[in-house]
Design an enzyme around this catalytic site. Structure first.
Site, PDB file in Angstrom:
ATOM      1  N   LYS A   1       0.847  -1.207   0.000  1.00 30.85           N
ATOM      2  CA  LYS A   1       0.000   0.000   0.000  1.00 30.85           C
ATOM      3  C   LYS A   1       0.875   1.247   0.000  1.00 30.85           C
ATOM      4  CE  LYS A   1      -3.813  -2.523   1.955  1.00 30.85           C
ATOM      5  NZ  LYS A   1      -4.509  -3.044   3.119  1.00 30.85           N
TER       6      LYS A   1
ATOM      7  N   GLN B   1      -5.176  -2.172   9.281  1.00 34.09           N
ATOM      8  CA  GLN B   1      -4.979  -3.458   8.600  1.00 34.09           C
ATOM      9  C   GLN B   1      -5.607  -4.591   9.423  1.00 34.09           C
ATOM     10  OE1 GLN B   1      -3.418  -3.836   5.498  1.00 34.09           O
ATOM     11  NE2 GLN B   1      -4.173  -5.919   5.653  1.00 34.09           N
TER      12      GLN B   1
ATOM     13  N   ASP C   1     -11.804   2.103   3.518  1.00 31.86           N
ATOM     14  CA  ASP C   1     -12.137   0.683   3.320  1.00 31.86           C
ATOM     15  C   ASP C   1     -13.652   0.502   3.145  1.00 31.86           C
ATOM     16  OD1 ASP C   1      -9.988  -1.046   3.203  1.00 31.86           O
ATOM     17  OD2 ASP C   1      -9.679  -1.061   5.371  1.00 31.86           O
TER      18      ASP C   1
END
Ligand code: NAP
Length: 298
Positions: A65, A109, A132
């Site tokens: 990322k 995460q 997200d």
């Protein structure tokens, strides 16, 4: 006279490979252009990634990322929290990032180490910074269909289908797996694009029969080689979300690629399929978040 192997290759049908590498490069290029335009207005999109603990796979994802951010011109902020830290430390970091104007997107995460309440952490992220799209408010918008942000993996899959001119409208789609991050939103996005959707899970009876009827199969199970050639119909479009690490260290998906590929019309490989799309969509979501947050301030 033609050789036997050449004749065999001619009669063997081969599926078109849906290359996440190719499509993700296009998505990242577009995101980078949007970043350039934002920078002309003095806005630099920023993504904060929080990693709790030292899970090796999570470390790789976070590293990827960061690389994608660099490529797109997005500023990335990395926060490493030991698994021994308290939940409160994590919440106060999220609160700090919620209020930091340089941070447009926050990603924690997953999975979190034992003892951390994932849903509570997700709920702490400001919905407008939730790149997200896991926050209940964003999930609600996805259900209604008036979303600004979509979860990266399912949205990346839709982008890939569009790129290859595959229209889900009227097709039967079977999603195997019902997680909040992949299966459920995937089914919603397919439904919004007028597919007829069935969701299968570990309690589904007659799964093979159901999958074998599908025009589009999305496998998000987390079990290597779960989808076998006898489960899919001739010409099916097969999307493999699974990322499984075998004992020999090799990565593989949820689909028996070698066996399914000759039968499918389109298929995603692992690696190089859905995975790169997830990261590219995260970049796009961060840019979108920066645009929206600055629109409000205008
Ligand atoms: P998850 O939360 O573990 O969900 C797995 C789903 O599979 C569950 O809904 C489970 O059903 C279902 N399942 C398990 N065994 C089954 C069986 N025998 N028959 C039918 N359904 C079964 O996993 P996830 O987070 O959705 O991830 C799935 C896979 O995708 C993993 O390999 C993960 O690493 C990968 N992944 C990849 C990306 C990417 O970018 N490519 C992104 C996210 C995840 P129940 O609900 O009944 O338990």
């Amino acid at each position: 006279m033609k050789s036997k192997s050449l004749k065999k290759a001619r009669v063997m049908k081969m599926a078109q490979i849906l290359s996440g590498k190719e499509v993700s490069a296009a998505v990242k290029k577009k995101a980078a252009l949007e970043v350039e335009r934002l920078k002309e207005r003095g806005i630099v999109p920023g993504l904060a990634v929080i990693l709790v603990g030292d899970d090796p796979a999570s470390k790789v994802y976070v590293g990827n990322k960061k690389k994608a951010c660099e490529l797109c011109g997005i500023r990335s902020f990395e926060y490493l929290i030991p698994a021994s830290a308290s939940e409160d430390e994590l919440y106060s970091l999220v609160e700090k990032l919620n209020n930091d104007p340089e941070v447009n997107g926050i990603l924690c995460q997953l999975p979190l180490p034992e003892g951390f309440d994932e849903q509570r952490v997700i709920n702490t992220i400001k919905p407008e910074k939730d790149v997200d799209a896991f926050h209940p408010e964003n999930v609600g918008h996805i259900m209604i269909g008036d979303h600004t942000m979509l979860p990266c993996t399912p949205a990346g899959i839709m982008e890939m289908l569009d790129y290859y001119g595959i229209d889900p409208d009227g097709k039967s789609c079977v999603v195997i797996g019902r997680s909040n991050i992949v299966g459920k939103p995937m089914a919603m996005l397919m439904l919004q694009r007028n597919a007829t959707v069935t969701i299968c899970h570990s309690h589904t009876k007659g799964l093979k029969e159901i999958v074998s009827q599908a025009d589009i199969v999305v496998a998000s199970v987390g079990k290597p080689g779960f989808v076998t050639a006898d489960m899919i119909k001739e010409g099916a479009i097969v999307i493999d979300v699974g990322i499984n690490r075998l004992e020999n260290g090799k990565l593989c998906g949820d689909v028996d690629f070698e066996a399914c590929e000759p039968k499918a019309s389109y298929i995603t490989p692992v690696p190089g399929g859905v995975g790169p799309m997830t990261i590219a969509t995260l970049m796009q979501n961060t840019v979108t978040a920066a645009e929206i947050q600055n629109r409000k301030d205008d």
